[in-house]
Design a protein around this motif. Sequence first.
Motif, PDB file in Angstrom:
ATOM      1  N   GLN A  45      -6.663  12.097  -5.986  1.00 22.28           N
ATOM      2  CA  GLN A  45      -6.566  12.541  -4.591  1.00 22.28           C
ATOM      3  C   GLN A  45      -7.477  11.726  -3.673  1.00 22.28           C
ATOM      4  N   GLN A  46      -8.635  11.317  -4.163  1.00 21.80           N
ATOM      5  CA  GLN A  46      -9.500  10.446  -3.388  1.00 21.80           C
ATOM      6  C   GLN A  46      -8.800   9.113  -3.110  1.00 21.80           C
ATOM      7  N   ALA A  47      -8.142   8.587  -4.141  1.00 22.23           N
ATOM      8  CA  ALA A  47      -7.444   7.311  -3.979  1.00 22.23           C
ATOM      9  C   ALA A  47      -6.288   7.432  -2.993  1.00 22.23           C
ATOM     10  N   VAL A  48      -5.588   8.572  -3.020  1.00 26.41           N
ATOM     11  CA  VAL A  48      -4.498   8.804  -2.075  1.00 26.41           C
ATOM     12  C   VAL A  48      -5.016   8.765  -0.643  1.00 26.41           C
ATOM     13  N   THR A  49      -6.115   9.467  -0.397  1.00 27.31           N
ATOM     14  CA  THR A  49      -6.699   9.490   0.942  1.00 27.31           C
ATOM     15  C   THR A  49      -7.120   8.088   1.369  1.00 27.31           C
ATOM     16  N   TRP A  50      -7.714   7.337   0.452  1.00 28.40           N
ATOM     17  CA  TRP A  50      -8.130   5.971   0.757  1.00 28.40           C
ATOM     18  C   TRP A  50      -6.926   5.100   1.103  1.00 28.40           C
ATOM     19  N   LEU A  51      -5.854   5.220   0.321  1.00 25.79           N
ATOM     20  CA  LEU A  51      -4.663   4.410   0.579  1.00 25.79           C
ATOM     21  C   LEU A  51      -4.042   4.740   1.930  1.00 25.79           C
ATOM     22  N   TYR A  81      -0.205   1.135 -15.471  1.00 22.66           N
ATOM     23  CA  TYR A  81      -1.618   1.226 -15.128  1.00 22.66           C
ATOM     24  C   TYR A  81      -2.051   0.165 -14.124  1.00 22.66           C
ATOM     25  N   ILE A  82      -1.202  -0.803 -13.821  1.00 20.41           N
ATOM     26  CA  ILE A  82      -1.563  -1.850 -12.870  1.00 20.41           C
ATOM     27  C   ILE A  82      -0.955  -1.483 -11.522  1.00 20.41           C
ATOM     28  N   SER A  83      -1.656  -0.595 -10.839  1.00 19.46           N
ATOM     29  CA  SER A  83      -1.247  -0.095  -9.540  1.00 19.46           C
ATOM     30  C   SER A  83      -2.504   0.373  -8.828  1.00 19.46           C
ATOM     31  N   ALA A  84      -2.430   0.564  -7.523  1.00 13.17           N
ATOM     32  CA  ALA A  84      -3.655   0.793  -6.747  1.00 13.17           C
ATOM     33  C   ALA A  84      -4.407   2.044  -7.188  1.00 13.17           C
ATOM     34  N   ILE A  85      -3.711   3.166  -7.367  1.00 11.32           N
ATOM     35  CA  ILE A  85      -4.418   4.403  -7.688  1.00 11.32           C
ATOM     36  C   ILE A  85      -5.062   4.330  -9.073  1.00 11.32           C
ATOM     37  N   MET A 117       8.172  -2.576   8.420  1.00  8.44           N
ATOM     38  CA  MET A 117       7.055  -1.741   7.964  1.00  8.44           C
ATOM     39  C   MET A 117       7.380  -0.254   8.114  1.00  8.44           C
ATOM     40  N   SER A 118       7.849   0.136   9.284  1.00  6.76           N
ATOM     41  CA  SER A 118       8.095   1.561   9.530  1.00  6.76           C
ATOM     42  C   SER A 118       9.274   2.075   8.721  1.00  6.76           C
ATOM     43  N   GLY A 119      10.284   1.236   8.516  1.00  2.25           N
ATOM     44  CA  GLY A 119      11.446   1.667   7.752  1.00  2.25           C
ATOM     45  C   GLY A 119      11.082   2.055   6.335  1.00  2.25           C
ATOM     46  N   THR A 120      10.230   1.233   5.708  1.00  2.00           N
ATOM     47  CA  THR A 120       9.792   1.536   4.351  1.00  2.00           C
ATOM     48  C   THR A 120       8.976   2.818   4.309  1.00  2.00           C
ATOM     49  N   LEU A 121       8.073   2.978   5.253  1.00  2.00           N
ATOM     50  CA  LEU A 121       7.227   4.167   5.283  1.00  2.00           C
ATOM     51  C   LEU A 121       8.060   5.421   5.532  1.00  2.00           C
ATOM     52  N   HIS A 122       8.976   5.345   6.487  1.00  2.00           N
ATOM     53  CA  HIS A 122       9.821   6.490   6.823  1.00  2.00           C
ATOM     54  C   HIS A 122      10.693   6.895   5.627  1.00  2.00           C
ATOM     55  N   TRP A 123      11.302   5.920   4.984  1.00  2.00           N
ATOM     56  CA  TRP A 123      12.164   6.172   3.823  1.00  2.00           C
ATOM     57  C   TRP A 123      11.371   6.761   2.661  1.00  2.00           C
ATOM     58  N   SER A 124      10.140   6.293   2.485  1.00  2.00           N
ATOM     59  CA  SER A 124       9.341   6.716   1.339  1.00  2.00           C
ATOM     60  C   SER A 124       9.029   8.209   1.351  1.00  2.00           C
ATOM     61  N   TRP A 125       8.975   8.809   2.524  1.00  2.00           N
ATOM     62  CA  TRP A 125       8.662  10.226   2.604  1.00  2.00           C
ATOM     63  C   TRP A 125       9.827  11.115   2.175  1.00  2.00           C
ATOM     64  N   THR A 126      11.023  10.556   2.098  1.00  2.00           N
ATOM     65  CA  THR A 126      12.193  11.392   1.846  1.00  2.00           C
ATOM     66  C   THR A 126      13.017  10.989   0.631  1.00  2.00           C
ATOM     67  N   THR A 127      12.883   9.759   0.159  1.00  2.00           N
ATOM     68  CA  THR A 127      13.774   9.274  -0.898  1.00  2.00           C
ATOM     69  C   THR A 127      13.594  10.031  -2.214  1.00  2.00           C
ATOM     70  N   SER A 128      14.683  10.203  -2.920  1.00  2.00           N
ATOM     71  CA  SER A 128      14.636  10.816  -4.255  1.00  2.00           C
ATOM     72  C   SER A 128      14.018   9.878  -5.291  1.00  2.00           C
ATOM     73  N   LEU A 176       0.830  -1.201   0.000  1.00  2.00           N
ATOM     74  CA  LEU A 176       0.000   0.000   0.000  1.00  2.00           C
ATOM     75  C   LEU A 176       0.868   1.256   0.000  1.00  2.00           C
ATOM     76  N   ALA A 177       1.900   1.255   0.861  1.00  2.00           N
ATOM     77  CA  ALA A 177       2.812   2.397   0.904  1.00  2.00           C
ATOM     78  C   ALA A 177       3.556   2.548  -0.419  1.00  2.00           C
ATOM     79  N   ASN A 178       3.989   1.421  -0.990  1.00  2.00           N
ATOM     80  CA  ASN A 178       4.708   1.480  -2.259  1.00  2.00           C
ATOM     81  C   ASN A 178       3.835   2.055  -3.367  1.00  2.00           C
ATOM     82  N   ASP A 179       2.602   1.588  -3.478  1.00  2.00           N
ATOM     83  CA  ASP A 179       1.697   2.088  -4.514  1.00  2.00           C
ATOM     84  C   ASP A 179       1.374   3.564  -4.301  1.00  2.00           C
ATOM     85  N   LEU A 180       1.284   3.970  -3.054  1.00  2.00           N
ATOM     86  CA  LEU A 180       0.976   5.365  -2.735  1.00  2.00           C
ATOM     87  C   LEU A 180       2.089   6.293  -3.193  1.00  2.00           C
TER      88      LEU A 180
END
Length: 366
Positions: free
Chosen positions: A277-283, A261-265, A323-334, A245-249
């Motif tokens: 934006q609706q899909a982002v909020t849902w994810l 095109y084969i991704s959650a959003i 789980m947290s490592g992936t989420l934390h990294w995702s907010w900052t990675t290039s 979910l985090a990866n698709d987001l």
Amino acid sequence: MKSANESSTNANYDDFAARRSGVSGDDEIQLPEFTSLLPVKLHPDSEELVPASDHWTRTYLRSCARTDAELETLIEAGLARLTCYMLPNAPRGAVQATCDLWQQVVLLDDAMSDRGWLGASIHAAQNAVGRIMTALTGWGSPDAATDAVRDAASRLRPYLPAERWERFAAEYADLLDGFLIEVATRNRDGLEDFEAYMKRRRITVGAKWVIVLAELMSGAELDPCVPSHPQVLQLRDVALDHLWLANDLFSFLKEQVRGEYISAIPLLQRCEGQRPQQAVTWLLDQVADQERKFFDLRRTILSGELAEHAGLSAYLDNVAHIMSGTLHWSWTTSRYHVPGRPDPRGAGWRPKPAPADAVDPPRRKT
């Protein structure tokens, strides 16, 4: 002859692709501030592990990258630091080997996702997968493209007893199978069922091999019966759902530019008529829900029949760090920044994680 349903599916797919060929204001997304309940911790040796892995990447993966610039882009994404967030309690040598293997996995992912590279042909992808598994398991002599896998795996294997190594190798093969699924279905998938997509993503997210490494810890050795217990397998599925979910987001804009095109959003747009934006909020709501499920299951497991087994609490905490490592990294990675497009994470967006020692919060913060 195509069924009426199949023709309708393809028509919807073509219409969706046509609408997505341009970028409109409706395609712009913004990630709202999000408070994760998961503990965040960095491996104490990360300042040495990261540059060592980056050096290894330049040495061993150059033959797999098309240009020096491409390899530097991979390194700038901070994948070694991601590994240090995911495995903060594992032995240093095991983390170093995993940092290296993770860089190889992501470069392979890039090649499999590119229709002008390995993603151009299922035959090329299958050939690469076979050679990589041969190198991982140590059979025969590696070639220039697989020597990196052989080197990293040979350094990791001493940390894994025979039974754990066998599970690790099987789950690494599962990762590679996920790549093949995506190459085979990328152009004309016709997938219209989100439940079916969720089941597939637990494979294609390619994280089961890393969860095996959550069994590496300081202190008590994990009882071998724990990872195969039904409740622990259920918790593993929650972790896998959180990861995909985090990866698709976070990867949405990057994949949009590539025409994925084969991704959650895109699937939520195509099947349920949601705007991005609706899909982002849902994810984000789903990510938060997986965290709640994780802590509920953690409490159940710690108070159930496995409660007295050695290493149980530490193992569950280690899964939380993946789980947290992936989420934390995702907010900052290039890696998820698309040149020329506004970064939906914004200039100052960061997760606000719970304290590192808060492994059992009572409820979601809002």
